[in-house]
Design a protein around this motif. Structure first.
Motif, PDB file in Angstrom:
ATOM      1  N   LYS A   5      -7.137  -0.294  -6.152  1.00 15.69           N
ATOM      2  CA  LYS A   5      -8.405  -0.388  -5.448  1.00 15.69           C
ATOM      3  C   LYS A   5      -8.237   0.119  -4.024  1.00 15.69           C
ATOM      4  O   LYS A   5      -7.324  -0.286  -3.307  1.00 15.69           O
ATOM      5  CB  LYS A   5      -8.928  -1.814  -5.454  1.00 15.69           C
ATOM      6  CG  LYS A   5      -7.957  -2.843  -4.945  1.00 15.69           C
ATOM      7  CD  LYS A   5      -8.585  -4.234  -5.004  1.00 15.69           C
ATOM      8  CE  LYS A   5      -7.650  -5.275  -4.443  1.00 15.69           C
ATOM      9  NZ  LYS A   5      -8.242  -6.617  -4.441  1.00 15.69           N
ATOM     10  N   LEU A   6      -9.127   1.008  -3.641  1.00 13.60           N
ATOM     11  CA  LEU A   6      -9.144   1.539  -2.293  1.00 13.60           C
ATOM     12  C   LEU A   6      -9.862   0.555  -1.370  1.00 13.60           C
ATOM     13  O   LEU A   6     -10.994   0.178  -1.643  1.00 13.60           O
ATOM     14  CB  LEU A   6      -9.864   2.881  -2.247  1.00 13.60           C
ATOM     15  CG  LEU A   6      -9.061   4.166  -2.419  1.00 13.60           C
ATOM     16  CD1 LEU A   6      -9.982   5.354  -2.337  1.00 13.60           C
ATOM     17  CD2 LEU A   6      -7.949   4.255  -1.403  1.00 13.60           C
ATOM     18  N   LYS A  46      -4.416   1.929  -0.394  1.00 14.06           N
ATOM     19  CA  LYS A  46      -4.420   1.506  -1.795  1.00 14.06           C
ATOM     20  C   LYS A  46      -3.009   1.176  -2.225  1.00 14.06           C
ATOM     21  O   LYS A  46      -2.063   1.877  -1.909  1.00 14.06           O
ATOM     22  CB  LYS A  46      -4.964   2.636  -2.635  1.00 14.06           C
ATOM     23  CG  LYS A  46      -5.016   2.436  -4.118  1.00 14.06           C
ATOM     24  CD  LYS A  46      -5.804   3.626  -4.694  1.00 14.06           C
ATOM     25  CE  LYS A  46      -5.570   3.826  -6.135  1.00 14.06           C
ATOM     26  NZ  LYS A  46      -6.326   4.995  -6.638  1.00 14.06           N
ATOM     27  N   SER A  53       0.849  -1.203   0.000  1.00 19.48           N
ATOM     28  CA  SER A  53       0.000   0.000   0.000  1.00 19.48           C
ATOM     29  C   SER A  53       0.875   1.239   0.000  1.00 19.48           C
ATOM     30  O   SER A  53       1.860   1.330   0.751  1.00 19.48           O
ATOM     31  CB  SER A  53      -0.918   0.015   1.232  1.00 19.48           C
ATOM     32  OG  SER A  53      -1.818  -1.066   1.192  1.00 19.48           O
TER      33      SER A  53
END
Lengths: 116, 114
Positions: free
Chosen positions: A103-104, A93, A30
């Motif tokens: 994608k969050l 993300k 992330s």
């Protein structure tokens, strides 16, 4: 899979006090961490974000800190006002390349209540 | 309006009905998303479209069928839904670039399945 944990689920403070909301994430890849504010009956709105190459970011009364080693990040609101009352969501993300899309993954949300 | 428009705002449908949700963005973004928001639950990612190609299907039941005819429009086709599918369905878009970027959400469609 990816997971984002958010605490507390509810937070009540007096006007003028500070509020802190904490999130941890599981995916070490992330690299982008936004915070959203959702008022009752309205859409989530981005209020501040931070990227993995930065440890802290501030915008007036709100600030976000990031600890990549511990995989957690926090939202700090100072001098809270009644209009700060809302549900706040953190998100994380991992963006691998611009044409893959990222994608969050959202945390569970924190309902903040600021009492006058 | 933020540049992401969802219609309808409210929808009540029976379990045997077929309906579609529509999302349109005027921001020139290259990615669009469907999220489900239920009471007391986090925002659940359903589908991701990047450059109008589906890049993510987050184990969504087949009674939800997305369609992305171009980079500005996104649909969610619904059929034979269950009462537990009642929720707020949010569309979002973003301009994807290295380093990440925030989403712009629409106002959502409040769906009630009876």
């Amino acid at each position: 899979g990816e997971n984002v944990e958010q605490h507390p689920s509810t937070l009540s403070v007096q006007e003028g006090d500070s509020a802190v909301i904490k999130c941890t994430y599981s995916d070490s890849a992330s690299n982008y961490f936004p915070w959203y504010k959702q008022e009752l009956g309205k859409r989530p709105q981005l209020i501040i974000d931070i990227r993995s190459n930065v440890g802290e970011k501030k915008d007036q009364r709100i600030a976000v800190t990031l600890n990549k080693t511990a995989k957690h990040f926090s939202l700090h609101i100072t001098e809270t006002q009644p209009e700060d009352s809302a549900v706040y969501f953190c998100a994380a993300k991992a963006l691998y390349s611009y044409n893959q899309g990222g994608k969050l993954i959202f945390g569970q949300g924190t309902e903040l209540s600021v009492k006058p | 309006e933020t540049g992401v428009t969802q219609t309808p705002r409210h929808l009540v449908m029976g379990m045997t009905n077929k309906k579609s949700l529509k999302c349109e963005q005027h921001l020139g973004h290259n990615a669009m998303y469907w999220y489900k928001q239920s009471a007391k639950k986090p925002l659940e990612l359903m589908f991701v479209y990047n450059f109008k190609e589906q890049t993510e299907n987050n184990s969504v039941p087949s009674r939800f069928s997305p369609e992305c005819p171009n980079s500005s429009h996104l649909f969610l086709h619904l059929h034979t839904l269950q009462p537990e599918d009642s929720a707020l369905y949010l569309c979002a878009s973003s301009q994807e670039l290295e380093g990440g970027n925030g989403y712009t959400f629409g106002s959502g469609t409040r769906l009630t399945v009876v």
